[in-house]
Design an enzyme around this catalytic site. Structure first.
Site, PDB file in Angstrom:
ATOM      1  N   CYS A  22      32.626 -39.399 -24.814  1.00 35.67           N
ATOM      2  CA  CYS A  22      33.003 -38.420 -25.930  1.00 35.67           C
ATOM      3  C   CYS A  22      32.281 -38.665 -27.161  1.00 35.67           C
ATOM      4  CB  CYS A  22      34.162 -37.844 -25.808  1.00 35.67           C
ATOM      5  SG  CYS A  22      34.865 -37.078 -24.285  1.00 35.67           S
TER       6      CYS A  22
HETATM    7  N1  NAD Z   1      36.549 -37.968 -19.653  1.00 40.55           N
HETATM    8  C1  NAD Z   1      37.107 -37.538 -20.863  1.00 40.55           C
HETATM    9  O1  NAD Z   1      38.063 -38.179 -21.404  1.00 40.55           O
HETATM   10  C2  NAD Z   1      36.633 -36.297 -21.468  1.00 40.55           C
HETATM   11  C3  NAD Z   1      37.795 -35.747 -22.510  1.00 40.55           C
HETATM   12  C4  NAD Z   1      37.234 -34.346 -23.320  1.00 40.55           C
HETATM   13  C5  NAD Z   1      36.305 -33.583 -22.804  1.00 40.55           C
HETATM   14  N2  NAD Z   1      35.613 -34.251 -21.844  1.00 40.55           N
HETATM   15  C6  NAD Z   1      34.369 -33.435 -21.426  1.00 40.55           C
HETATM   16  O2  NAD Z   1      34.752 -32.624 -20.277  1.00 40.55           O
HETATM   17  C7  NAD Z   1      33.337 -32.623 -19.549  1.00 40.55           C
HETATM   18  C8  NAD Z   1      33.699 -33.109 -18.079  1.00 40.55           C
HETATM   19  O3  NAD Z   1      33.897 -34.733 -18.355  1.00 40.55           O
HETATM   20  P1  NAD Z   1      34.564 -35.417 -17.095  1.00 40.55           P
HETATM   21  O4  NAD Z   1      34.799 -36.890 -17.959  1.00 40.55           O
HETATM   22  O5  NAD Z   1      35.660 -34.872 -16.266  1.00 40.55           O
HETATM   23  O6  NAD Z   1      33.295 -35.859 -16.184  1.00 40.55           O
HETATM   24  P2  NAD Z   1      33.243 -36.340 -14.875  1.00 40.55           P
HETATM   25  O7  NAD Z   1      31.809 -36.821 -14.741  1.00 40.55           O
HETATM   26  O8  NAD Z   1      34.513 -37.210 -14.768  1.00 40.55           O
HETATM   27  O9  NAD Z   1      33.490 -35.115 -13.787  1.00 40.55           O
HETATM   28  C9  NAD Z   1      32.596 -34.173 -13.783  1.00 40.55           C
HETATM   29  C10 NAD Z   1      32.624 -33.650 -12.323  1.00 40.55           C
HETATM   30  O10 NAD Z   1      31.849 -32.377 -12.149  1.00 40.55           O
HETATM   31  C11 NAD Z   1      31.100 -32.375 -11.056  1.00 40.55           C
HETATM   32  N3  NAD Z   1      29.936 -31.450 -10.926  1.00 40.55           N
HETATM   33  C12 NAD Z   1      28.590 -31.873 -11.755  1.00 40.55           C
HETATM   34  N4  NAD Z   1      27.897 -30.607 -11.423  1.00 40.55           N
HETATM   35  C13 NAD Z   1      28.680 -29.817 -10.672  1.00 40.55           C
HETATM   36  C14 NAD Z   1      28.352 -28.503 -10.352  1.00 40.55           C
HETATM   37  N5  NAD Z   1      27.345 -27.777 -10.572  1.00 40.55           N
HETATM   38  N6  NAD Z   1      29.235 -27.903  -9.579  1.00 40.55           N
HETATM   39  C15 NAD Z   1      30.385 -28.584  -9.209  1.00 40.55           C
HETATM   40  N7  NAD Z   1      30.863 -29.782  -9.677  1.00 40.55           N
HETATM   41  C16 NAD Z   1      29.857 -30.514 -10.507  1.00 40.55           C
HETATM   42  C17 NAD Z   1      30.568 -33.914 -10.748  1.00 40.55           C
HETATM   43  O11 NAD Z   1      30.395 -34.427  -9.391  1.00 40.55           O
HETATM   44  C18 NAD Z   1      31.973 -34.706 -11.196  1.00 40.55           C
HETATM   45  O12 NAD Z   1      32.816 -34.917 -10.127  1.00 40.55           O
HETATM   46  C19 NAD Z   1      32.580 -32.999 -20.371  1.00 40.55           C
HETATM   47  O13 NAD Z   1      31.786 -32.014 -21.128  1.00 40.55           O
HETATM   48  C20 NAD Z   1      33.155 -34.213 -21.338  1.00 40.55           C
HETATM   49  O14 NAD Z   1      32.406 -34.490 -22.442  1.00 40.55           O
HETATM   50  C21 NAD Z   1      35.634 -35.337 -21.114  1.00 40.55           C
END
Ligand code: NAD
Length: 446
Positions: free
Chosen positions: A286
């Site tokens: 982030c």
């Molecule tokens: N991790 C954090 O602490 C956090 C906090 C706030 C916001 N975010 C935001 O949330 C979003 C997700 O982050 P995250 O950390 O959960 O990512 P992550 O990589 O942990 O999880 C994302 C998941 O999406 C799946 N994926 C990718 N393309 C896909 C598709 N087309 N269809 C279905 N599944 C698909 C991946 O395989 C993965 O399992 C990002 O935009 C991130 O910036 C993350």
């Protein structure tokens, strides 16, 4: 023609009413697309609230692990997760045609940066395309992935509306930023206030009603763009303040002032000051990334986001500053970096989590390896890391500390026995103030 005009409003009203009813009676079938750090905990909260939840992911291994009842996200414990899977409230699939049966779907896919620091929207595009193929009257779609202002209305909406459905009448679209803070024991998905903004007032109403079913506080805002900007303000605020305090640390170092003591004393001011702490650099999915979504979008309007670029520059130099500290510390102990054994405590980007994405510990390891040091690492949460083209396995903490010429604390995990580390180490560069309260000649602070 007149009969068509008479009929359409009745259908439209019924789409809103039907969805409202299905959400408030918890009969709505909920979908979560992307089962990572954000998606899995969200799916769990809605299943705990009594909804039937289906998770979607493109990684079959994740889908299988999910369905086995084992939570691969540390903040979600198996004793909560397994019963929900066993009872059928929660399941995962890679079959996106199931979207046809859903009432709601949250998009929680990654939004990384390309090497050029431009947004990589490919995951959001793929997720939206998958939903567009199965969008149907009555579906509520929420984008949660952090992104630039305008994504929901410029990129997602046209794809979902391409088949002829009308947003706010036939289907509903919102942006709701995810604010989860992995490893935070006090604030988790359920008690972090949820901001939500829809394309139309009916969309906002549906989105807010939906989140209220499972989350403690919902904060509706007037548009998807406001909701998108809220998240970017929050993360840019953090990134810039960390940049400021990192620059303070560099200044204090030259002036031989203890920056940590300065911050602690400044934090006694009961108003107008909020402490931020220096460190070895930014990490995670982030803070190092999101502000660049904003600066990228800003350029489109002819404006340069100068604070963001400057803080980004300062923060990105911190691993090099840590390496300079290591160099000085070793040279004071009459050793060069080349050939020295350096043990790094902590590979995760922050305390008590297992996420190494963008972790500054990795940069420090690469830099000292390139200078010819022999590097080991330990981390209670991270068994293995990739360093350039090789993998490093985590080592046992105390024997590695004992064998090292210099120990670097890159992550301040709470479970580490720091007293024992001080006793056994020859020299410690502490980039996190993890040894606050300990006094020893061996400790070199950032
Ligand atoms: N991790 C954090 O602490 C956090 C906090 C706030 C916001 N975010 C935001 O949330 C979003 C997700 O982050 P995250 O950390 O959960 O990512 P992550 O990589 O942990 O999880 C994302 C998941 O999406 C799946 N994926 C990718 N393309 C896909 C598709 N087309 N269809 C279905 N599944 C698909 C991946 O395989 C993965 O399992 C990002 O935009 C991130 O910036 C993350």
């Amino acid at each position: 023609m007149s009969s068509e005009i008479l009929q359409r409003p009745i259908e439209r009203v019924s789409a809103v009413d039907k969805l409202r009813d299905r959400i408030s009676t918890k009969k709505a079938r909920v979908g979560v697309l992307g089962l990572g750090y954000v998606g899995l905990p969200l799916a769990v909260e809605f299943a705990r609230a009594g909804f039937e939840v289906v998770g979607f992911d493109v990684q079959q291994s994740k889908v299988d692990e999910f369905n086995s009842g084992h939570s691969y996200i540390k903040d979600v414990k198996d004793d909560v997760f397994s019963p929900l899977v066993k009872s059928g409230k929660l399941r995962a699939t890679s079959d996106f045609s199931v979207i046809r049966e859903l009432d709601t779907i949250d998009i929680c896919v990654p939004t990384p940066l390309r090497k050029t620091k431009d947004p990589d929207m490919s995951f959001v595009v793929a997720a939206t395309d998958a939903i567009a193929e199965h969008v149907h009257p009555g579906l509520l779609v929420m984008l949660e992935s952090t992104t630039y202002p305008g994504t929901t209305d410029e990129l997602v909406l046209p794809k979902l509306a391409a088949g002829g459905l009308t947003v706010g009448e036939d289907f509903f679209l919102c942006f709701s930023p995810e604010r989860v803070d992995p490893g935070n024991p006090k604030y988790q998905t359920s008690n972090i206030p949820k901001v939500v903004g829809g394309i139309t007032p009916a969309c906002t109403e549906m989105g807010a009603l939906f989140y209220k079913q499972a989350l403690e506080t919902v904060v509706p805002v007037s548009s998807t763009r406001v909701a998108e900007m809220v998240k970017l303000l929050e993360n840019t605020f953090r990134m810039i303040n960390i940049g400021l305090v990192n620059e303070m640390a560099l200044m204090c170092d030259r002036m031989k002032i203890d920056v940590w003591e300065v911050i602690d004393a400044a934090a006694t001011k009961p108003f107008g000051f909020m402490p931020f702490y220096p460190g070895p650099g930014l990490g995670g999915h982030c803070i190092p990334i999101d502000p660049f979504y904003l600066s990228w979008k800003s350029k489109e309007t002819g404006m340069e986001a100068r604070f963001i670029e400057l803080a980004g520059y300062i923060n990105s130099r911190m691993p090099e500053f840590v390496v300079e500290k290591i160099q000085h510390a070793l040279n004071d102990a009459t050793k060069p970096v080349r050939g020295s054994r350096i043990h790094v405590i902590g590979a995760a980007y922050k305390r008590d989590i297992d996420d190494v994405r963008e972790s500054p510990a990795l940069d420090i390891i690469v830099l000292v390896q390139r200078m010819g040091a022999v590097v080991t690492f330990s981390d209670p949460y991270v068994p293995r890391i990739r360093v350039e083209d090789n993998y490093l396995e985590a080592q046992d903490l105390l024997p590695s500390v004992e064998a090292a010429d210099c120990v670097v604390i890159a992550t301040d995990h709470t479970g580490v026995d720091y007293r024992a580390v001080i006793d056994r180490a020859k020299l410690i560069v502490d980039t996190r103030h993890a040894l606050k309260g300990f006094r020893s000649e061996k400790i070199v602070k950032l």
